[in-house]
Write a protein that holds these residues in place. Structure first.
Motif, mmCIF file in Angstrom:
data_model
loop_
_atom_site.group_PDB
_atom_site.id
_atom_site.type_symbol
_atom_site.label_atom_id
_atom_site.label_comp_id
_atom_site.label_asym_id
_atom_site.label_seq_id
_atom_site.Cartn_x
_atom_site.Cartn_y
_atom_site.Cartn_z
ATOM 1 N N SER A 41 2.805 -3.150 -4.556
ATOM 2 C CA SER A 41 2.447 -3.521 -5.919
ATOM 3 C C SER A 41 3.669 -3.986 -6.685
ATOM 4 O O SER A 41 3.600 -4.923 -7.498
ATOM 5 N N ASN A 47 1.760 -10.611 -12.132
ATOM 6 C CA ASN A 47 1.066 -10.008 -13.270
ATOM 7 C C ASN A 47 1.769 -10.346 -14.583
ATOM 8 O O ASN A 47 1.341 -9.913 -15.649
ATOM 9 N N THR A 101 -4.050 -9.746 -8.814
ATOM 10 C CA THR A 101 -3.067 -9.922 -9.884
ATOM 11 C C THR A 101 -3.693 -10.711 -11.019
ATOM 12 O O THR A 101 -4.776 -11.297 -10.880
#
Length: 247
Positions: A57, A64, A90
């Motif tokens: 992530s 993002n 995202t």
């Protein structure tokens, strides 16, 4: 990147692929991605694929970023987002026109399959051949109708009809003239018979004669004097004589 190139070339060999590299991690990543998207959008490309391999992530965090999401949304060219694996999501995926589960899937979405294109071309060719055949049949039928009309109303046809009419008229005129001449011949024979009956020359055959003096018929002794010369016409010739006595 190699997966995208390989699949695109296999599915659609005529496509041109341009690569706009960008950093996908680090503090400068967002800026380079936005710059690469802007350059790709201005290139005139049909489709933009925004892609990177899988990761944690934290590795995908740049996608993002608000500036990256707004840059994706601002593109006039359709954008396919193929960031990470199928389970990764995202903000760039939501800003894009379409999301692909993997970069390879993005390549399949962005390119048509040449087999489908060839099949479509074959179908179009069949339709075109059939349409051309129908059009040619229609054109041939129209030409045949025009040919019949031209033959029907052509000057040659009219001349043939006129010649036939003239021949018919000549035949009728010839028949009329023949009948007319026959009638006139019969009438003429009647006149000849009548003239023969009234002709003085017929009387000569019965022993009579015609006396002429200076080519005038003598019908009285008062027209003659002693010593005049006269012509006497008989049935088979004529003689000359001199008057020696008037009684």
């Amino acid at each position: 990147m190699q997966d995208i190139i390989h699949i695109a070339e296999r599915r659609y060999p005529v496509c041109n692929i341009e690569v706009y590299p960008a950093q996908v991690q680090g503090t400068a990543a967002a800026q380079t991605i936005c710059k690469a998207l802007s350059a790709a959008d201005k290139s005139g490309a049909d489709t933009i694929i925004l892609a990177r391999g899988g990761g944690s992530s934290e590795d995908l965090m740049v996608f993002n970023d608000e500036t990256v999401a707004l840059a994706v949304y601002a593109c006039n060219t359709p954008v396919i987002s193929a960031v990470g694996h199928e389970t990764d999501t995202t903000l760039a995926d939501y800003a894009a026109d379409m999301r692909a589960p993997t970069p390879s899937a993005a390549a399949e979405i962005a390119t048509p399959d040449k087999a489908d294109i060839l099949n479509a071309v074959r179908l179009l060719r069949q339709k075109l051949d059939k349409a051309m055949e129908l059009k040619l049949d229609k054109a041939v039928s129209q030409i045949e109708r025009c040919d019949k009309l031209l033959k029907l109303y052509s000057p040659e046809k009219r001349l043939e009809q006129s010649e036939k009419a003239v021949c018919d008229l000549e035949k009728r005129l010839s028949q009329i003239m023949e009948r007319r001449l026959e009638k006139l011949s019969v009438k003429l024979d009647g006149y000849v018979s009548s003239l023969n009956m009234l002709s003085p020359f017929n009387i000569l055959g019965r022993g009579y004669a015609i006396v002429q003096k200076d080519e005038s018929v003598v019908d009285s002794v008062s027209m003659l004097n002693v010593g005049d010369e006269v012509d006497i016409k008989l049935s088979d010739g004529s003689v000359s004589a001199k008057i020696t006595f008037v009684k």
